[in-house]
Structures are given as C-alpha cells and as structure tokens.
Design an enzyme around this catalytic site. Structure first.
Site, PDB file in Angstrom:
ATOM      1  N   ARG A 218      -1.713  10.312 -12.745  1.00 61.09           N
ATOM      2  CA  ARG A 218      -1.148   9.083 -12.174  1.00 61.09           C
ATOM      3  C   ARG A 218      -0.886   8.109 -13.306  1.00 61.09           C
ATOM      4  O   ARG A 218      -1.769   7.851 -14.129  1.00 61.09           O
ATOM      5  CB  ARG A 218      -2.158   8.528 -11.165  1.00 61.09           C
ATOM      6  CG  ARG A 218      -1.709   7.286 -10.435  1.00 61.09           C
ATOM      7  CD  ARG A 218      -0.690   7.583  -9.343  1.00 61.09           C
ATOM      8  NE  ARG A 218      -0.671   6.477  -8.398  1.00 61.09           N
ATOM      9  CZ  ARG A 218       0.000   5.339  -8.609  1.00 61.09           C
ATOM     10  NH1 ARG A 218       0.732   5.190  -9.696  1.00 61.09           N
ATOM     11  NH2 ARG A 218      -0.053   4.371  -7.713  1.00 61.09           N
TER      12      ARG A 218
ATOM     13  N   GLU B   2       0.829  -1.208   0.000  1.00 65.13           N
ATOM     14  CA  GLU B   2       0.000   0.000   0.000  1.00 65.13           C
ATOM     15  C   GLU B   2       0.862   1.256   0.000  1.00 65.13           C
ATOM     16  O   GLU B   2       1.896   1.315   0.659  1.00 65.13           O
ATOM     17  CB  GLU B   2      -0.939   0.024   1.206  1.00 65.13           C
ATOM     18  CG  GLU B   2      -1.941  -1.118   1.246  1.00 65.13           C
ATOM     19  CD  GLU B   2      -2.920  -1.127   0.071  1.00 65.13           C
ATOM     20  OE1 GLU B   2      -2.934  -0.159  -0.712  1.00 65.13           O
ATOM     21  OE2 GLU B   2      -3.671  -2.116  -0.065  1.00 65.13           O
TER      22      GLU B   2
ATOM     23  N   HIS C 288      -3.099  16.249 -11.626  1.00 60.51           N
ATOM     24  CA  HIS C 288      -2.409  15.054 -11.128  1.00 60.51           C
ATOM     25  C   HIS C 288      -2.645  13.914 -12.115  1.00 60.51           C
ATOM     26  O   HIS C 288      -3.768  13.448 -12.291  1.00 60.51           O
ATOM     27  CB  HIS C 288      -2.884  14.612  -9.742  1.00 60.51           C
ATOM     28  CG  HIS C 288      -2.243  13.315  -9.329  1.00 60.51           C
ATOM     29  ND1 HIS C 288      -2.952  12.225  -8.868  1.00 60.51           N
ATOM     30  CD2 HIS C 288      -0.935  12.917  -9.372  1.00 60.51           C
ATOM     31  CE1 HIS C 288      -2.112  11.229  -8.622  1.00 60.51           C
ATOM     32  NE2 HIS C 288      -0.891  11.615  -8.919  1.00 60.51           N
TER      33      HIS C 288
HETATM   34  N1  LIG Z   1       5.906  13.286  -6.483  1.00 62.14           N
HETATM   35  C1  LIG Z   1       4.865  12.595  -6.968  1.00 62.14           C
HETATM   36  N2  LIG Z   1       4.725  11.304  -6.631  1.00 62.14           N
HETATM   37  C2  LIG Z   1       3.654  10.634  -7.111  1.00 62.14           C
HETATM   38  C3  LIG Z   1       2.713  11.253  -7.961  1.00 62.14           C
HETATM   39  N3  LIG Z   1       1.779  10.337  -8.267  1.00 62.14           N
HETATM   40  C4  LIG Z   1       2.129   9.200  -7.626  1.00 62.14           C
HETATM   41  N4  LIG Z   1       3.260   9.374  -6.917  1.00 62.14           N
HETATM   42  C5  LIG Z   1       3.981   8.387  -6.097  1.00 62.14           C
HETATM   43  O1  LIG Z   1       3.310   7.156  -6.196  1.00 62.14           O
HETATM   44  C6  LIG Z   1       2.625   6.867  -4.994  1.00 62.14           C
HETATM   45  C7  LIG Z   1       1.215   6.472  -5.333  1.00 62.14           C
HETATM   46  O2  LIG Z   1       0.712   5.645  -4.382  1.00 62.14           O
HETATM   47  P1  LIG Z   1      -0.478   6.063  -3.421  1.00 62.14           P
HETATM   48  O3  LIG Z   1       0.015   7.105  -2.506  1.00 62.14           O
HETATM   49  O4  LIG Z   1      -0.964   4.794  -2.879  1.00 62.14           O
HETATM   50  O5  LIG Z   1      -1.627   6.682  -4.326  1.00 62.14           O
HETATM   51  P2  LIG Z   1      -2.497   5.908  -5.441  1.00 62.14           P
HETATM   52  O6  LIG Z   1      -1.835   4.601  -5.738  1.00 62.14           O
HETATM   53  O7  LIG Z   1      -2.506   6.851  -6.590  1.00 62.14           O
HETATM   54  O8  LIG Z   1      -3.850   5.686  -4.858  1.00 62.14           O
HETATM   55  C8  LIG Z   1       2.657   8.121  -4.160  1.00 62.14           C
HETATM   56  O9  LIG Z   1       2.664   7.881  -2.800  1.00 62.14           O
HETATM   57  C9  LIG Z   1       3.928   8.775  -4.644  1.00 62.14           C
HETATM   58  O10 LIG Z   1       5.043   8.209  -3.993  1.00 62.14           O
HETATM   59  C10 LIG Z   1       2.920  12.623  -8.315  1.00 62.14           C
HETATM   60  O11 LIG Z   1       2.144  13.237  -9.035  1.00 62.14           O
HETATM   61  N5  LIG Z   1       4.007  13.237  -7.788  1.00 62.14           N
HETATM   62 MG   LIG Z   2      -1.652   2.966  -4.188  1.00 61.96          MG
END
Ligand SMILES: Nc1nc2c(ncn2[C@@H]2O[C@H](COP(=O)(O)OP(=O)(O)O)[C@@H](O)[C@H]2O)c(=O)[nH]1
Ligand SMILES: [Mg+2]
Ligand SMILES: *[C@@H]1O[C@H](CO)[C@@H](O)[C@H](O)[C@H]1NC(C)=O
Ligand SMILES: *[C@@H]1O[C@H](CO)[C@@H](O)[C@H](O)[C@H]1NC(C)=O
Ligand SMILES: *[C@@H]1O[C@H](CO)[C@@H](O)[C@H](O)[C@H]1NC(C)=O
Length: 467
Positions: free
Chosen positions: A332, A76, A330
C-alpha cells in the site's frame, strides 16, 4: 388510472423517496410481489385490484416490512466499507428478532481511490463485486435499484421465499446522521449511549422547496429524505435497535456515517458468518483464477484451495491450504506514505524483504498488488523485474472498475503460498480473512512489512473463524 390513484393514496409515503417517473416502477414491485404471495387477490394476468390493498391482510402484514439503508463517511475506502457492512448486517439481525427488516445495499461510487479517468464509477450495484445470493444466505438484502424500482423482481421473489417477506410498499425515510458526542467521553468513562443531539458537523443535507431533504443518496438525484436528525451514538451497532424499533416510525431508515457504530462482537460467530457470506462475484474470481493458472502456475487442485461458492459449506481446516508457488504481496502506497508513517517501508526496504521471503520459501515468482503511482511502479520494476502484476487494459478496467480490479488483486494474493501485506491497511486485512476462510496456516498469512527504521514491528493479529 383510477387504480393508480387508489394505490397512490395507500402508498403515499413512498412517493417521498421517488420521482414521479419512478412511481410506476414502484407500482410494479407492488404488483409483482403480490403476484408471488397472494395469488388470491389477483386476477389471471396479475393485475392487482387496488381497492383491496388497504384492507387485505397481505397489505397489513406487508406494512411491517422495514428497510435499513446506510452510508459511510465519504473519504472511507472500499475495504473499510466492507467492514461497515458487517456491522449493519449484525444490526439487521438484531432488528429481525422483532420484525421483518431488510438491509438495502448502498450502491458503490464516488470513492476517493477510484480515480481511473473516463470511467463512470457511481451507482454501482453490489452484484458487480459480490455474490448477492451469498449475502442473502446470511441476512435479507436488496440492491438499491430493487428497493426503489423492483427491476429484478426474480431476486426479490427469491429473498421473499427464503425469508417469507412481503415487499409491498416502500415508505417514508428518516435519515439519521450518526456522530460522536461533542463532549467526547465524559469523565473518560466509556458507556454505550444514543441521544438526539444538535448536529456537530455541518449537515450534508439541505431542504428543498418542497421541504424534503436533498443530499448524497449514492448518486440517485431523485431520492430525497423526509426528515433528517442527528444522533450522537457511542457503542456497538445493535444499541440502535431499540431506537429504530420504538422511536422511529418510518418504514425506511437510513443511517448515515454508519462507521460511527462499532461491531457487535468483532470476530465472533455472527461477524464471521457475515464475513464468509461476502463471496466475491463469480466473474472476478474466474478472471483471478485464469490469471493464476496462466502466469503463476497456480490451480486450486494443486494448491489445495478448492472453493465452495456456497459459503455455508466451506469449512477448510486451518493449515490445509497450500497455495500457489508464488509470494503474494500487498504494497500500500499513496496516502500511506504521504503521512510519512514509520510502519511503511521504502520501496528499497520492501524489495529487500520480498527477496528474502522468496529465498526462504523457495519461491521463484512474486505477485504484487499495489496502488503505487506510475513513478514508483517504474522504480519497483527496475528493482524487481520478475514481479507479476494484474494489469487490466482500459477496456477491462471499464468493465471491472477499480473495485473489481482491487478484488482480483486480493483474490490472487489470497491464493499465494505466503502473503505479506501493509501495516493497518484494511485492503490487507480483507486478504487475511479470505486466506483464513481458505484454510491457510496463519504463519503464511498474518505478515506485514516493517518500516525501514521501525523498532517494534508488531505483526498482525490472527483472528480465528468461529463457525
Ligand atoms: N487494485 C488495487 N487497488 C488498491 C491496492 N491498494 C490500494 N488500492 C486502492 O486503494 C483503496 C485503499 O483504500 P481502502 O480500501 O480503504 O484500504 P486501506 O486504505 O488500505 O485501509 C482500495 O480500495 C483500492 O481502491 C492494490 O494493491 N491494488
Ligand atoms: Mg482507507
Ligand atoms: C426513545 O424513546 C424513549 C421512550 O419514549 C425515550 O426515553 C428516549 O429518550 C428516546 N430516545 C431518543 C434518542 O430519542
Ligand atoms: C423528524 O424527526 C424528529 C426526531 O426523530 C421528530 O421529532 C419529528 O417529529 C420528525 N418530523 C417529521 C416531519 O416527521
Ligand atoms: C507447475 O506446477 C506443477 C505442479 O505443482 C509442477 O509439476 C510444474 O513443474 C510447474 N510448472 C512450471 C512451469 O513451473
């Protein structure tokens, strides 16, 4: 040394969490906290008369302080973990109706997405990302290092003063590994329940020669568990309260796989109190604000986003925030595109949407937060050369860590006049909440990209703050 021996006897269970090297440090907490609370049993220099500890009222009261620790399923990410914190804070509030419970903040580290090379990202305290004093205004919390060592005793004393707590002993820890029921929901009927059950998955803890459990304790090799039990749990976080209060006797309890538990009341007052208390660390906000001013012509005064670090006094009217003259995005990628999800756009599709939004809202600048790999970034730059990104140098990254950079990205998106995120990304959801706190018109917040061929592109839900 006779004093230590005496204390060792009365504190015995604490040792199970600690290496011999840490014992002195624990003793330190013992001394310091007693200094603050029971000056009468202390001599001038704060030296504690150990012989009194077993019988003094202070010690008796102190034994009632219990600690809740937790961890989350390793894959996670950062932003789901932030959500699990809300559930645990809620559980601790319930527990506190029956006694002095303190939430121990699980150190950050070993996160799948934090892949920047050559940067040691483990055992990171919460203060690197959040304002711990803000968290403490909601529920008593301590950093793990303080829990085991009392190194920041000033903070401890602060908490103590606020919540009239005594931190005298750290006692034995039970590890409860939460899991679903092997049989699923019986008869398809949902009911809330907790039962001790055989472990469903392979147990990630193993017994060492002394009979203690070793496993992942946030990278603290010296930490061990006394006892590990698997519990099948189905329901909201506070269903664990009776069990923690009545069945478990150890002073410290760690809930592993805490994400198994649901919110007590999603988006209710308690949820929002905790969410609002999760104020980002000041240094990250400052860096984000400087970036906004320098590259996006965005300041709190012009944008009507004046912040109050004291979250209990921040109550912005919905629609009062204007935001900086830029589009916040944002985008992703990574695991969100590997699964070929139909709700995530191609880069081309995303750029098309970005251009149409910039035109519609008469915005000349666009800030893009993304986890796209280098190749995709190059492609994005070709299609959207004017995009602004927060790109830390290696030195900055080493200081801020991947988590800090993610927060700065979120902070900048939070202040945009209009925001669009990615479907089902908790990273985007946390931005929604932050914008809600600042008082943005929901129309400018709850937006997401649609997949190129997505039919029903349902937009994110507006969750109103309950103050
Ligand atoms: N700096 C940065 N990191 C990101 C971005 N998108 C994703 N990440 C990285 O990828 C992780 C995504 O995992 P999470 O926090 O679980 O969010 P989710 O998977 O999008 O629901 C984040 O915690 C960041 O470490 C972004 O736009 N900028
Ligand atoms: Mg995630
Ligand atoms: C907790 O204790 C109660 C009463 O002793 C018992 O009925 C219940 O089964 C216990 N719960 C678990 C999960 O062991
Ligand atoms: C470990 O936990 C189980 C279940 O809670 C309990 O029955 C057992 O007595 C505990 N063992 C020790 C050594 O504390
Ligand atoms: C920056 O914003 C201010 C206030 O909104 C505006 O007056 C000014 O023209 C802007 N400057 C630039 C370079 O866009």
């Amino acid at each position: 040394m006779w004093e230590m021996a005496a204390v060792r006897r009365t504190l015995h269970p604490a040792l199970l969490w600690l290496s011999p090297g840490k014992f002195l440090a624990v003793l330190n907490v013992f001394l310091l906290t007693l200094t603050a609370v029971r000056a009468d049993v202390l001599s001038e220099d704060g030296a504690f008369r150990a012989g009194q500890s077993a019988t003094s009222p202070a010690a008796a009261v102190a034994r009632d302080v219990r600690y809740l620790l937790y961890d989350v399923n390793p894959p996670e990410g950062f932003n789901l973990r932030r959500d699990v914190y809300i559930r645990m804070a809620s559980l601790v509030k319930t527990l506190r109706n029956h006694g002095d419970w303190v939430l121990v903040l699980p150190p950050w580290g070993r996160l799948y997405h934090w892949q920047s090379p050559d940067i040691h990202q483990v055992r990171i305290p919460w203060s690197e990302f959040f304002s711990v004093s803000s968290l403490q205004a909601n529920v008593p919390v301590v950093e793990y290092e303080e829990f085991i060592a009392g190194e920041h005793s000033a903070t401890l004393r602060d908490v103590q003063r606020r919540f009239q707590l005594l931190y005298v002993e750290q006692a034995s820890a039970s590890v409860l590994v939460l899991q679903n029921y092997a049989e699923g929901w019986t008869d398809g009927k949902w009911e809330e329940k907790v039962d001790e059950r055989p472990c469903v998955e392979r147990l990630m803890y193993s017994r060492d020669k002394q009979g203690y459990y070793r496993g992942w304790f946030w990278g603290y090799e010296e930490t061990r568990g006394l006892n590990v039990t698997c519990l099948s749990a189905q329901g909201h976080a506070s269903i664990l309260a009776p069990l923690l209060l009545n069945n478990i006797t150890s002073t410290s309890v760690m809930l592993d796989r805490a994400e198994t538990l649901l919110h007590d009341h999603y988006a209710g007052k308690d949820y929002w109190d905790t969410r609002r208390s999760m104020v980002f660390a000041k240094h990250l906000r400052i860096i984000g604000d400087e970036f906004r001013a320098k590259y996006l012509n965005s300041t709190d005064e012009d944008d009507r986003t004046v912040y109050n670090e004291d979250w209990t006094r921040l109550k912005a009217k919905l629609g009062s925030a204007k935001g900086g003259p830029y589009l916040g995005v944002h985008l992703r990628r990574k695991d969100f595109i590997w699964g070929h999800r139909e709700d995530v756009p191609s880069l081309k599709g995303a750029v098309k949407k970005i251009r149409s939004l910039m035109k519609k809202y008469k915005l000349e600048r666009v800030f893009v937060a993304t986890d796209a790999v280098e190749e995709e970034l190059e492609e994005l730059k070709r299609m959207l050369p004017e995009m602004v990104r927060f790109e830390p140098t290696w030195e900055d990254l080493e200081l801020l860590k991947d988590g800090g950079v993610a927060i700065i990205d979120q902070w900048i998106c939070t202040h945009a006049r209009y925001f669009i995120g990615t479907a089902l990304s908790t990273f985007s959801f946390r931005i929604h909440e932050e914008r809600e706190i600042l008082g943005f018109d929901p129309k400018t917040t709850y937006n997401r990209f649609c997949g190129d061929n997505e039919k029903d592109c349902e937009q994110p839900t507006h969750w109103k703050i309950v103050y």
